[in-house]
Design an enzyme around this catalytic site. Structure first.
Site, PDB file in Angstrom:
ATOM      1  CE  LYS A   1      -3.673   1.915   2.983  1.00 31.89           C
ATOM      2  NZ  LYS A   1      -4.473   1.611   4.184  1.00 31.89           N
TER       3      LYS A   1
ATOM      4  CB  SER B   1      -7.487   3.562   2.948  1.00 33.97           C
ATOM      5  OG  SER B   1      -6.816   2.897   4.014  1.00 33.97           O
TER       6      SER B   1
ATOM      7  CB  SER C   1      -8.271   0.515   5.645  1.00 31.28           C
ATOM      8  OG  SER C   1      -8.947   1.730   5.799  1.00 31.28           O
TER       9      SER C   1
END
Length: 468
Positions: A67, A142, A166
């Site tokens: 990420k 996210s 997330s």
């Protein structure tokens, strides 16, 4: 049977083929990855022995993605914030460093929502990521780029973080596995934004992958010495687990009703466990879950034990730039002049409102503490709760703004500190992933991981988007 260079080349080709459609990998390091793969092949040819290598490098030559909110040396670390578009990481986040030391080869970094605080992965730096099962739908957030890249078979395993779901929402929307560990076991250092104050006990870094067996191996590597607090070496007897099931949160006014196909998938899990394992799945109704969103919001904005205030989101929006005034940004957004996304502006506006009712917030914080005690008592040393991962199947782009609080289904477990595994359960009638959350008491991650491995065999686990 194949060389590490061949494996990495295959994943690089796959990313080049698929990424123009899904926009999940926002910056690659293909040349460095191929160089590292060559070194792995050289090490293997010199032959210090497979057992030695497996112990020292349990992930030797495994392609991974990370990420973008995590530092990966030489890669951007913007978290989708325009002001940070020139920020390049000069070191590795702790978990990234541990995965690299275990032999993993990073292929690149993946998209996230602006400042990791929304459940659609779209921002003004990299644009929007699309779901591999249907490009008109979201990947979640996210850690959405991570969910999409894994689902599209562009990577083997990935690094995500989770303060309101997330890891689990993208894993659910993209039909892969994601694990939010017990709080405080895996280090969060080296990500932006990082948690401060009370939020340090809500943010969790964890593994995402296509195959359930990889969760435990990744968790061991990412946790490092902290893994001793988990019971991963304990053998789990599935027949002895006390299963509990809750179909929905009890009917919160803020959250959508649970989709019929999600309920049907959960029902099939219950029936399978009862018929195949001979267990009794107990239906429970935990009244306070109805207030999940309110409890999460109040606890996120509460002070820690030292009286330190939670960091304001508007302060984070102003990183590497001038202070941000959410109302002014909204005016600019309406005429296409803002460098921020609408969800980020809306969050900046609403956090001011949270401060207006300190008495109500204190009550909700205390309700959260008592819910935590109730959950720990219910689950005990051998309990697993089955609970929907989200009230709806992967929504269409932009539609989350109409139902902004649906993430409450995952968020509540962050403030309760419990370990949760998101497990895929095949595809819906529209060819979109279904799934379920498996929840255990603190430090009982081994239970949810064992049930995830079992359900993968029973329900097929990850399904290639090409077959949808």
């Amino acid at each position: 049977q194949v060389t590490c260079v061949e494996v990495v080349e295959a994943y690089v080709e796959r990313i080049k083929e698929v990424n123009p459609l899904i926009n999940a990998v926002v910056k690659d390091r293909f040349e460095e990855a191929l160089q590292e793969a060559w070194q792995v092949d050289k090490l293997l040819s010199e032959g210090p022995g497979d057992d030695y290598l497996e112990e020292k490098f349990p992930l030797l030559g495994v392609p991974i993605t990370v990420k973008e909110a995590f530092s990966l040396h030489g890669m951007p670390n913007t978290s989708g914030l325009v002001n940070r578009r020139n920020v390049i990481a000069t070191s590795d986040a702790t978990v990234v460093s541990r995965l690299k030391q275990a032999g993993a080869i990073p292929l690149g970094v993946t998209n996230c929502s602006e400042l990791c605080m929304w459940y659609e992965s779209s921002n003004r730096v990299y644009g929007r990521t699309n779901n591999p099962y249907d490009l008109q739908r979201i990947v979640g957030g996210s850690s959405g780029g991570e969910g999409g890249v894994l689902a599209a078979a562009c990577s083997v395993i990935g690094v995500g973080s989770d303060i309101g779901g997330s890891i689990r929402m993208p894993a659910f929307f993209n039909g892969v596995f994601g694990h939010k560990p017990t709080t405080g076991v895996v280090p969060n250092d080296g990500q932006f934004p990082n948690a401060r104050g009370v939020r340090t006990s809500f943010l969790c870094t964890g593994p995402m992958c296509r195959y359930a067996e990889d969760l435990e191996l990744m968790l061991r590597v990412m946790a490092g010495p902290g893994v001793s607090r988990l019971k991963l070496n304990e053998k789990v007897s599935l027949e002895k687990i006390k299963f509990h099931c809750m179909d929905h949160d009890g009917g919160s006014i803020f959250v959508s009703p649970v989709d019929k196909e999600i309920l049907q998938a959960q029902k099939k899990v219950v029936e399978h466990l009862e018929s195949e394992l001979g267990v009794q799945v107990r239906r429970v109704a935990i009244h306070k879950m109805k207030y999940s969103f309110q409890i999460w919001s109040a606890m996120m904005s509460s002070k820690d034990s030292d009286g330190q205030e939670a960091q304001l989101f508007t302060d984070l929006l102003g990183d590497h730039g001038k202070p941000v005034w959410p109302l002014w940004e909204l005016m600019k957004w309406l005429v296409g002049m803002s460098s921020h996304t609408l969800p980020a502006i809306a969050l900046g506006l609403t956090e001011k409102l949270m401060k207006l009712n300190p008495g109500g917030n204190a009550k909700l914080v205390s309700m959260g503490k008592s819910l935590q005690e109730e959950m720990e008592a219910l689950l005990g040393p051998d309990g697993v709760l089955l609970y929907p991962s989200h009230p709806t199947i992967a929504p269409r782009h932009h539609s989350p703004i109409c139902v902004p609080f649906n993430f409450a289904y995952t968020a509540i477990f962050n403030v309760l500190g419990l370990p949760v595994t998101q497990c895929p359960l095949g595809l819906s009638s529209e060819g979109l992933p279904l799934g379920i959350q498996l929840v255990a008491a603190s430090y009982n991650d081994h239970l949810t991981l064992a049930v995830a491995r079992y359900l993968e065999k029973a329900f097929g686990g990850w399904v290639s988007p090409g077959k949808a």
